[in-house]
Design an enzyme around this catalytic site. Structure first.
Site, mmCIF file in Angstrom:
data_model
loop_
_atom_site.group_PDB
_atom_site.id
_atom_site.type_symbol
_atom_site.label_atom_id
_atom_site.label_comp_id
_atom_site.label_asym_id
_atom_site.label_seq_id
_atom_site.Cartn_x
_atom_site.Cartn_y
_atom_site.Cartn_z
ATOM 1 N N SER A 111 0.776 -1.103 -0.106
ATOM 2 C CA SER A 111 0.044 -0.072 0.105
ATOM 3 C C SER A 111 0.748 1.390 -0.124
ATOM 4 O O SER A 111 0.299 2.285 -0.351
ATOM 5 C CB SER A 111 -0.857 -0.216 1.212
ATOM 6 O OG SER A 111 -0.191 -0.215 2.561
ATOM 7 N N ASP A 152 -3.972 8.280 7.473
ATOM 8 C CA ASP A 152 -4.662 7.423 8.328
ATOM 9 C C ASP A 152 -4.003 6.518 9.147
ATOM 10 O O ASP A 152 -2.735 6.920 9.698
ATOM 11 C CB ASP A 152 -5.614 6.579 7.235
ATOM 12 C CG ASP A 152 -4.636 5.421 6.528
ATOM 13 O OD1 ASP A 152 -3.594 5.120 6.618
ATOM 14 O OD2 ASP A 152 -5.411 4.905 5.404
ATOM 15 N N HIS A 209 -0.912 4.814 7.175
ATOM 16 C CA HIS A 209 0.034 5.460 5.980
ATOM 17 C C HIS A 209 0.113 6.892 6.127
ATOM 18 O O HIS A 209 -0.756 7.689 6.735
ATOM 19 C CB HIS A 209 -1.168 5.142 4.514
ATOM 20 C CG HIS A 209 -1.295 3.901 4.619
ATOM 21 N ND1 HIS A 209 -2.745 3.376 4.840
ATOM 22 C CD2 HIS A 209 -0.911 2.755 3.963
ATOM 23 C CE1 HIS A 209 -2.969 1.834 4.529
ATOM 24 N NE2 HIS A 209 -1.607 1.690 3.925
#
Length: 370
Positions: free
Chosen positions: A40, A321, A324
């Site tokens: 990610s 978040d 991340h």
């Protein structure tokens, strides 16, 4: 009439001949593509196109709001490290491999998948694991050979830079009785296999961020009720101790293998310890989430918890978040990877690798027949 017909036939044959000799594109001598693999931290939206859950997607608001003004699937408020690196290298934003209709790969392509690991069993069935990403890369290699011809494809693949971020999900989802050393060895073993497969297809120049202090993510701190979780940071440190050894070994085994090893751990730690020095007001709390430190992974309200908090200015936060970083943080990390000194990236930085002459490298491998 016969002469006219012969003339027309000649013209048609000539046009066909021109099409044949021009079907293979000749790229500029200094053209360097960027191929991206991983999780990610690098996923620009591949998970938008697979059958998965919202836990592994970011294609909903407020993701993407800072730069794109709409959610792209990136796990941030804006751009990621590969987006900035492409910009620094004079390339367009590198597209997702799984986006329908994307069959142009001469600038590179991004295979990364949020949640992916080096181990197939990490989030198995919900993500595109590293082994599958390598399989996709082999398809791209064949496509490039068809488009460019063998010689030009060979040059492109040897000049290209290969960026890989993987391992974090393996450690965060670990479900194994193996010791830390054994488990890290498994992760790095799979990474080694992937690197050798890329090398076989011509890859010579690689970039790697190491592991950030995983135990200090907002999610982890919220889970612990405040402090970092030492066991996750400990295995991140172990990974970071062993990864350079792995790369140095490959350097001795594989002729022409060059790499940029980026100390992501140090970069994140410095910002956690002294956020204001780097322009952040908060390095502890996620801009988007809920609960203690915004550590509940609820950003966007589609992951089982509809209520979430969103800060006014993501650029004031190290984390966007629960897991991340923000776009501002990613830009700082990308700048260090691109042109940082050996305090942060070694033995080369990515600017050096992009500018490196590789005419002497692509002669050392032969593309096998399809």
């Amino acid at each position: 009439m016969a002469n006219l017909r012969a003339h027309v036939c000649f013209l048609l044959s000539f046009v066909t001949f021109l099409n044949l000799i021009s079907c293979h594109t000749n790229l500029p001598a200094n053209h360097v593509a960027l191929f991206v693999f991983g999780d990610s931290l690098f996923d620009p939206g591949n998970n938008n196109y697979i059958n998965t859950t919202f836990d592994f997607q970011a294609n909903f608001r407020p993701y993407g709001e800072t730069f794109f003004k709409y959610p792209t699937g990136r796990f941030s408020d804006g751009r990621l490290i590969p987006d900035f690196l492409a910009q620094f290298a004079g390339l367009p934003i590198i597209p997702t491999y799984l986006q329908p209709g994307n069959h142009k790969f001469t600038d590179g392509v991004n295979f990364a998948s949020g949640g992916a690991g080096a181990l197939v069993e990490s989030h198995q069935g919900f993500v595109v694991d590293l082994e599958t990403q390598i399989r996709y890369f082999k398809k791209v290699e064949k496509s490039l050979r068809q488009e460019l011809g063998d010689e030009e494809a060979k040059k492109l693949l040897s000049r290209a830079v290969y960026l890989i971020s993987v391992g974090g999900n393996d450690y965060l989802t670990r479900n194994s009785s193996a010791s830390d050393e054994e488990y890290a060895s498994m992760v790095l073993g799979n990474l080694t296999v992937a690197l050798k497969e890329i090398y076989k297809k011509g890859g010579r120049k690689f970039g790697f961020p190491n592991m950030m202090p995983l135990g200090c993510l907002p999610y982890m701190k919220a889970k612990a009720g405040g402090p970092c979780i030492d066991e996750f940071t400990a295995i991140a440190k172990l990974h970071n101790k062993e990864l350079p050894k792995t790369l140095q070994k490959l350097e001795t085994q594989l002729e022409g293998f060059k790499y940029a090893y980026y100390n992501f751990y140090k970069s994140v730690s410095e910002r956690l310890n002294n956020p204001s020095k780097y322009g952040f007001k908060d390095a502890t709390t996620a801009c988007c989430g809920s609960g203690l430190y915004g550590g509940v992974y609820s950003c966007g309200g589609k992951r089982g918890i509809t209520e979430f908090h969103l800060c006014e200015n993501p650029s004031e936060y190290l984390f966007f978040d629960s897991y991340h970083p923000s776009e501002k943080a990613y830009q700082q990390f990308a700048e260090l990877m691109w042109s940082g000194t050996t305090d942060f990236v070694w033995p080369y930085n990515l600017k050096t690798l992009f500018e490196a002459k590789t005419s002497n490298l692509y002669d050392h491998f032969i593309i096998p027949p399809p």
